[in-house]
Design an enzyme around this catalytic site. Structure first.
Site, mmCIF file in Angstrom:
data_model
loop_
_atom_site.group_PDB
_atom_site.id
_atom_site.type_symbol
_atom_site.label_atom_id
_atom_site.label_comp_id
_atom_site.label_asym_id
_atom_site.label_seq_id
_atom_site.Cartn_x
_atom_site.Cartn_y
_atom_site.Cartn_z
ATOM 1 N N GLU A 468 0.845 -1.176 0.000
ATOM 2 C CA GLU A 468 0.000 0.000 0.000
ATOM 3 C C GLU A 468 0.895 1.246 0.000
ATOM 4 O OE1 GLU A 468 -2.048 -0.085 3.712
ATOM 5 O OE2 GLU A 468 -2.692 1.999 3.608
ATOM 6 N N ASP A 541 -0.805 -1.678 5.899
ATOM 7 C CA ASP A 541 -0.601 -1.206 7.275
ATOM 8 C C ASP A 541 -1.495 -1.972 8.246
ATOM 9 O OD1 ASP A 541 1.108 0.605 6.241
ATOM 10 O OD2 ASP A 541 -0.235 2.333 6.427
ATOM 11 N N ASP A 543 -3.662 -1.164 10.228
ATOM 12 C CA ASP A 543 -4.736 -0.297 10.737
ATOM 13 C C ASP A 543 -5.995 -0.527 9.890
ATOM 14 O OD1 ASP A 543 -4.262 0.959 8.328
ATOM 15 O OD2 ASP A 543 -3.231 2.682 9.211
ATOM 16 N N ASP A 545 -7.501 1.305 7.601
ATOM 17 C CA ASP A 545 -7.330 1.586 6.175
ATOM 18 C C ASP A 545 -6.638 0.426 5.475
ATOM 19 O OD1 ASP A 545 -8.467 3.866 5.244
ATOM 20 O OD2 ASP A 545 -6.881 5.172 6.050
#
Ligand code: 0RA
Length: 683
Positions: A468, A541, A543, A545
């Site tokens: 990403e 990541d 998280d 997102d």
């Protein structure tokens, strides 16, 4: 060799460093805003005592706390003794590794001065040298001209990182001793009385297990090689080696005792290194300019071997420069110019027109040593010489002797010229072949420009990381194993294939890149044998997102390449969210629960553990990313599987969660609202 970072902000400590530095450095300190002439107060002296920065951030001074960094301590200590030998004051150096893990380095030089330090009359010069950062102890650059901290970071750094360090100084027929614990004096300087047959400095130390880890220990093989290379680099010194026999069980080629003395210097080394190889010419090309150790001096030995690969081992101020630098550029260019000039002289200029320094170096075995004042080292591990002057010194030193060597023996010179021209022809041929191969390959594949492909061409053993963002992509490119790991960075969220129409899908660049990189086509056109990687790894990541992007990607594979999942090729990487550090120990946690568990299991209950939270993959150092997420020997991967007994259920869920009916998604969200945490609501 790592050097401490320059202190940018002017601090009191800057002034203090300046006090014990040679003129050139004082000027530098003054230019930064420090003043060499400032007055000193008791408060200043307190600052002086602190080697704490070294213990807090050892990596800044010795490049890390791994095995290489550990051996750097030895390099620092033997380099100090070498300075004394190079300056003509010591004739031998003794190195002894004990069964107790203590390493002792002795020389028969002048001995570190023990009289009161001119600027700090309450302390001996010895104490100031051992306990002050940057104070290499070279107060008077006129007396000690080759040194001025020839290199390195100073023996005080070794002191700071040793659980115990003892210095004995035999000076003016008097023996002195002082001991330190983790950089702090353990009592006063002791006067041990008269000695007659001894002079010089002896440093005995043991690296601190709190810094380097309980299992860290000097490797006899490594020390042996380092010590021996110093003797090759200065024919005027004798180095005596001794190692406790208990440490040599199972170690090949390292004797318990040895003496190194090579009056022939680098030529001796090269002769030993290539003794079984076939030389293109009978004589080694070797020489030196200047007095070994003096500023501007240079020494080299070169031989061209027909049946073995060449090598270039270079040194600056006797420090190995694994990554080359300006001095290597100097010898390359001198030898290329020398050979081309020779070709002109023997009317072979045309044939020699295409040779490059690469062709000259292919079969060349080269030893190169240069001495400059205050060298500058660059690169991640500070293994590359950056001092521009070194190129000139080497180029000028080598060029004339090389011309002489060539014209003095025309038969071997012509043989060498033919050999190098052959290498050039080979290179041109290889390049043409490669160009043809590349063109056909590109026509077949046309890989996306953003893909950093691996060198392995077989799918077997190859992996593709879909990453990403460009910044994480950059870190991943540095962290990967180029041979087996490819990286494709994707910018932002990818198209949701479950809700997009066919046209949108066909026109989407990210999707096109992804399909091209993977190579095996979609749906009915899927061809297992065209798959370019055995593992497709989604790395986003840790998280929400990241989770969203991962689910968009999984949806793409599920809809477009279901066999890829069925056959077990799709994986999720598991990057850490937290880093927990205490002393030399670092562990990584993937989420809050894992963090709390590790705090309990890995550290003492009352330890002050430093907890860092990664904002994203792009924020991690490549080495960290490798260790935690990409290295096949250390990482965790999750394989994406389809539940065999509920295929319909899976299809339903994907349609409901990712499809184009917003109502279905809304129903799911309201249904599960009670599970949402505050953190999720934050976003
Ligand atoms: C500072 C000044 C002088 C010698 C040294 C340091 C010195 C340091 C080390 C470290 C290992 N062996 C060493 N030998 C000498 C010059 C002293 C003088 O002028 O007499």
């Amino acid at each position: 060799m790592p050097k401490p970072l320059k202190v940018q902000k002017k601090t009191k400590a800057d002034d203090l460093f300046a006090a014990s530095l040679p003129k050139a450095r004082q000027t530098a300190a003054a230019a930064r805003g420090g003043s060499a002439e400032a007055g000193y107060t008791a408060r200043d002296i307190e600052v002086l005592e602190g080697l704490e920065p070294v213990r807090r951030r050892p990596g800044m001074y010795i490049g890390g706390t791994d095995e290489k960094a550990l051996h750097h301590l030895f390099a620092e200590v033997i380099d100090n003794a070498m300075d004394e030998a190079l300056a003509g004051h010591a004739t031998f150096i003794e190195v002894e590794l004990g069964n107790d893990g203590f390493l002792t380095v002795s020389d028969n030089g002048r001995g570190i001065p023990v009289d009161p330090h001119p600027k700090f009359p309450k302390k001996s010069a010895l104490e100031v040298i051992m306990c002050t950062l940057h104070a290499g102890g070279k107060f008077d650059s006129k007396v000690y001209e080759t040194s001025g901290g020839l290199h390195g970071v100073g023996v005080s750094v070794v002191n700071a990182l040793s659980s115990l360090l003892e210095v004995e100084v035999a000076r003016n027929q008097q023996l002195y001793k002082m001991s330190f614990e983790r950089g702090h004096p353990k009592g006063k300087l002791q006067d041990l009385g008269k000695v007659h047959n001894r002079r010089g400095t002896r440093v005995r130390f043991k690296p601190d297990a709190d810094i380097f880890g309980a299992k860290a220990a000097f490797k006899p093989q490594r020390l042996f090689k380092m010590a021996r290379s110093k003797a090759y680099l200065f024919g005027g010194v004798e180095i005596r080696w001794r190692c406790a026999p208990e440490l040599l069980r199972g170690v090949d080629d390292v004797p318990a005792e040895d003496t190194f003395h090579f009056p022939g210097g680098l030529k001796d080394y090269l002769a030993a290194a290539i003794h079984a190889d076939t030389l293109v010419h009978p004589d080694i090309f070797a020489g030196k300019s200047g007095r070994t150790g003096a500023h501007g001096a240079c020494e080299w030995a070169v031989a061209w071997t027909a049946d073995a690969d060449g090598f270039l081992s270079s040194y600056c101020n006797t420090i190995p420069t694994q990554d080359g630098g300006t001095h290597e550029a100097g010898i390359r260019s001198a030898m290329l110019r020398g050979l081309k000039d020779h070709a002109e002289r023997v009317n072979q200029g045309k044939r020699a027109a295409s040779i490059t320094s690469e062709d000259v170096m292919v079969g060349a075995a080269v030893m190169l040593s240069v001495f400059v004042r205050e060298p500058e080292f660059q690169g991640q591990t500070k293994d590359r010489l950056a001092t521009a002057e070194a190129q000139k010194i080497v180029e000028q030193s080598v060029k004339d002797p090389f011309d002489h060597w060539l014209s003095g023996n025309p038969v071997q010179a012509n043989r060498l010229l033919d050999f190098v021209i052959e290498r050039a022809d080979e290179r041109v041929r290889r390049r043409q072949e490669k160009e043809v191969a590349r063109k056909t390959a590109v026509r077949k594949l046309r890989l996306p420009g953003k893909l950093a492909d691996c060198s392995n061409t077989a799918a077997e053993g190859s992996e593709l990381f879909i990453v990403e963002g460009d910044s994480a992509g950059g870190s991943a490119k540095q962290a990967r194993d180029r041979k087996t790991q490819a990286v494709l960075p994707l910018r932002g969220k990818i198209l949701n294939v479950a809700s997009a129409g066919k046209d949108k899908l066909a026109g989407n660049q990210q999707i096109a890149d992804l399909m091209q990189a993977i190579g095996c086509g979609t749906l009915a056109h899927y061809r297992q044998e065209d798959l370019r990687y055995a593992r497709i790894i989604i790395m986003t990541d840790a998280d929400v997102d990241g989770a969203h992007i991962a689910s968009l990607l999984i949806t793409f594979f599920y809809r477009q390449m279901p066999r890829l999942i069925d056959e077990g090729h799709l994986y999720l990487a598991v990057p850490p969210l937290y880093r927990l550090t205490h002393g030399a120990k670092t562990v990584y946690a993937r989420d809050d629960g894992h963090r709390d568990a590790l705090l309990k299991s890995e550290f003492n209950a009352n330890a002050k553990v430093d907890i860092g939270r990664f904002k994203g993959l792009g924020e991690m150092m490549p080495a960290q990313l490798k260790e935690t997420t990409m290295d096949p020997n250390k990482r965790n991967l999750l394989r994406v599987v389809l539940l065999a007994d509920d295929r319909e259920g899976t299809a339903d869920s994907v349609e409901r969660l990712m499809g184009n009916k917003a109502e279905a998604r809304f129903a799911f969200i309201s249904d599960k609202a009670e599970f949402a945490s505050e953190e999720l609501l934050d976003v």
